[in-house]
Design a protein around this motif. Sequence first.
Motif: not given
Length: 242
Positions: A108-116, A172-183
């Motif tokens: 498992v790695e992580y993608c760090y793309h901000d936003g859509p 639209f706003a992200p769903p409440p389950q999403y805890r990542g950065p909002i850009i």
Amino acid sequence: MSRKNLAGLSAVLLLVAASAAEAKQWKYAGLHPRTGQPGDGLCHLETTHVHSVAPQHADTLYRTRDNVYVFIGDPTPFGYEGPRHSYYGHHPVVLNVIINIDVDVDDVEYCYHDGPHYHAYEPPPRQEFVDKEDVHYYAGEYPEDYRRENPKLVRVNTVYRNWNAPRPEVTFAPPPQYRGPIINVGVNVGVNVNVGRPAPPPPPGRDVIIIRDDNDHDHDHCNHHNHGKHKKHKNKKFKGRN
């Protein structure tokens, strides 16, 4: 120089040349940019293979497994025309799923793309995602490894900013389950990409786009006379995919 010595020297030079050629090859697996420049397109070989061109932006666009480079970025700037999956924000990427190999423990790695942004792959199994309006959001916890690598790997956004790549349209706003950065991508406002911390206030005189969920419209004082019903966004939850 005698013929014997000359033949020996030639053999040594051939071995050195062969070693140098082998040293200049890099291993790749799966879809990846040919050179790192958008105009040069993509290599579509799925199995492990070699190129004589080193991966550009290797520290942000790729992750490695057994010295093999695996591209995890958005392929859109490179002319990708295959199926695309819309994501928002930072999320896990499972390398063994991307390159289709069997392992006992997921890599498992992580993608760090901000936003859509887009990927050529679906959300990986055994990871928790929710969907809202056909956009995938990571709904799990971010581990310490993700937080430790954030300052370095979040630079992927600087790389893509130079390419002006098209993005999924999210209004639209992200769903409440999403805890990542909002850009707010494309808005000239300073933001803080650290997870769990709010963005700083914008400098005076700059425009701000506020992304509001439809369910919040009834609280908008500018629209308090509008009593029409609003369509609720449908959230789909995917947990423990197989």
